[in-house]
Design an enzyme around this catalytic site. Structure first.
Site, PDB file in Angstrom:
ATOM      1  N   ASP A  31       0.847  -1.195   0.000  1.00 42.69           N
ATOM      2  CA  ASP A  31       0.000   0.000   0.000  1.00 42.69           C
ATOM      3  C   ASP A  31       0.883   1.245   0.000  1.00 42.69           C
ATOM      4  O   ASP A  31       1.891   1.322   0.700  1.00 42.69           O
ATOM      5  CB  ASP A  31      -0.911   0.000   1.234  1.00 42.69           C
ATOM      6  CG  ASP A  31      -2.057   0.986   1.095  1.00 42.69           C
ATOM      7  OD1 ASP A  31      -3.217   0.523   0.973  1.00 42.69           O
ATOM      8  OD2 ASP A  31      -1.809   2.210   1.096  1.00 42.69           O
ATOM      9  N   VAL A  97     -10.916   2.876  -3.521  1.00 39.83           N
ATOM     10  CA  VAL A  97     -10.531   2.360  -4.843  1.00 39.83           C
ATOM     11  C   VAL A  97     -11.514   1.247  -5.183  1.00 39.83           C
ATOM     12  O   VAL A  97     -11.605   0.242  -4.467  1.00 39.83           O
ATOM     13  CB  VAL A  97      -9.086   1.837  -4.849  1.00 39.83           C
ATOM     14  CG1 VAL A  97      -8.759   1.225  -6.207  1.00 39.83           C
ATOM     15  CG2 VAL A  97      -8.099   2.961  -4.516  1.00 39.83           C
ATOM     16  N   HIS A 101     -10.312  -5.492  -3.169  1.00 36.19           N
ATOM     17  CA  HIS A 101      -8.977  -5.794  -2.636  1.00 36.19           C
ATOM     18  C   HIS A 101      -9.074  -6.207  -1.183  1.00 36.19           C
ATOM     19  O   HIS A 101      -9.966  -5.771  -0.454  1.00 36.19           O
ATOM     20  CB  HIS A 101      -8.035  -4.594  -2.782  1.00 36.19           C
ATOM     21  CG  HIS A 101      -8.599  -3.291  -2.291  1.00 36.19           C
ATOM     22  ND1 HIS A 101      -9.498  -2.554  -3.028  1.00 36.19           N
ATOM     23  CD2 HIS A 101      -8.404  -2.601  -1.144  1.00 36.19           C
ATOM     24  CE1 HIS A 101      -9.822  -1.458  -2.363  1.00 36.19           C
ATOM     25  NE2 HIS A 101      -9.180  -1.467  -1.195  1.00 36.19           N
TER      26      HIS A 101
HETATM   27  P1  AMP Z   1      -9.753   1.342   0.281  1.00 31.18           P
HETATM   28  O1  AMP Z   1      -9.865   2.697   0.939  1.00 31.18           O
HETATM   29  O2  AMP Z   1     -10.144   0.184   1.145  1.00 31.18           O
HETATM   30  O3  AMP Z   1     -10.441   1.345  -1.058  1.00 31.18           O
HETATM   31  O4  AMP Z   1      -8.199   1.113   0.037  1.00 31.18           O
HETATM   32  C1  AMP Z   1      -7.515   1.659  -1.035  1.00 31.18           C
HETATM   33  C2  AMP Z   1      -6.052   1.625  -0.677  1.00 31.18           C
HETATM   34  O5  AMP Z   1      -5.311   1.761  -1.865  1.00 31.18           O
HETATM   35  C3  AMP Z   1      -5.608   2.747   0.261  1.00 31.18           C
HETATM   36  O6  AMP Z   1      -5.056   2.175   1.463  1.00 31.18           O
HETATM   37  C4  AMP Z   1      -4.556   3.502  -0.546  1.00 31.18           C
HETATM   38  O7  AMP Z   1      -3.482   3.946   0.240  1.00 31.18           O
HETATM   39  C5  AMP Z   1      -4.128   2.446  -1.564  1.00 31.18           C
HETATM   40  N1  AMP Z   1      -3.617   2.958  -2.818  1.00 31.18           N
HETATM   41  C6  AMP Z   1      -4.203   3.878  -3.625  1.00 31.18           C
HETATM   42  N2  AMP Z   1      -3.450   4.073  -4.724  1.00 31.18           N
HETATM   43  C7  AMP Z   1      -2.377   3.239  -4.608  1.00 31.18           C
HETATM   44  C8  AMP Z   1      -1.241   2.969  -5.423  1.00 31.18           C
HETATM   45  N3  AMP Z   1      -1.051   3.609  -6.590  1.00 31.18           N
HETATM   46  N4  AMP Z   1      -0.339   2.058  -4.997  1.00 31.18           N
HETATM   47  C9  AMP Z   1      -0.521   1.420  -3.825  1.00 31.18           C
HETATM   48  N5  AMP Z   1      -1.573   1.626  -3.008  1.00 31.18           N
HETATM   49  C10 AMP Z   1      -2.488   2.516  -3.399  1.00 31.18           C
END
Ligand code: AMP
Length: 115
Positions: A31, A97, A101
């Site tokens: 992350d 996102v 995941h």
């Molecule tokens: P959620 O809020 O459960 O949808 O988690 C999305 C996660 O994706 C968050 O913890 C972000 O920090 C992570 N995230 C967003 N963009 C990226 C990226 N480009 N690379 C790695 N992690 C990411």
């Protein structure tokens, strides 16, 4: 793959991430804003928006995400002390996102409440 999904772009190598595991069904990467010493995201390679979009045909894939999480927890050395697996779903669930995941979070004692 969707053109706008950041996780699809990571799966297809169009966006760089620290990939820790990849196979024909799933990709795992660190992350970008880690919440703990280990914070890995495990995603299906095919675009699934959220738990809400799951179909019966995805059941094997979801099991695969969990066995991948267990293997990575062992590799990270956090399996014995424990860890947390989280799948946020929708706005109220805190999903930001919209590509399904699993968060694999560990390396410290979890203190924040569930709600
Ligand atoms: P959620 O809020 O459960 O949808 O988690 C999305 C996660 O994706 C968050 O913890 C972000 O920090 C992570 N995230 C967003 N963009 C990226 C990226 N480009 N690379 C790695 N992690 C990411």
């Amino acid at each position: 793959m969707t053109d706008t999904c950041i996780f699809c772009k990571i799966v297809s190598n169009d966006v760089t991430a620290t990939i820790v595991y990849r196979d024909e069904q799933a990709t795992a990467f660190r992350d970008i804003h880690p919440a703990a010493p280990t914070h890995i995201l495990i995603v299906p390679n095919k675009h699934i928006e959220s738990v809400n979009a799951l179909q019966a045909e995805d059941e094997q894939l979801i099991g695969h995400l969990f066995t991948t999480a267990a293997r990575l927890a062992k590799e990270e050395g956090i399996d014995r002390k424990g860890y947390r697996l989280i799948t946020n779903t929708g706005i109220d669930g805190g999903q930001t996102v919209f590509h399904l995941h699993l968060h694999l979070i560990g390396g410290q004692r979890m203190r924040h409440p569930m709600g």
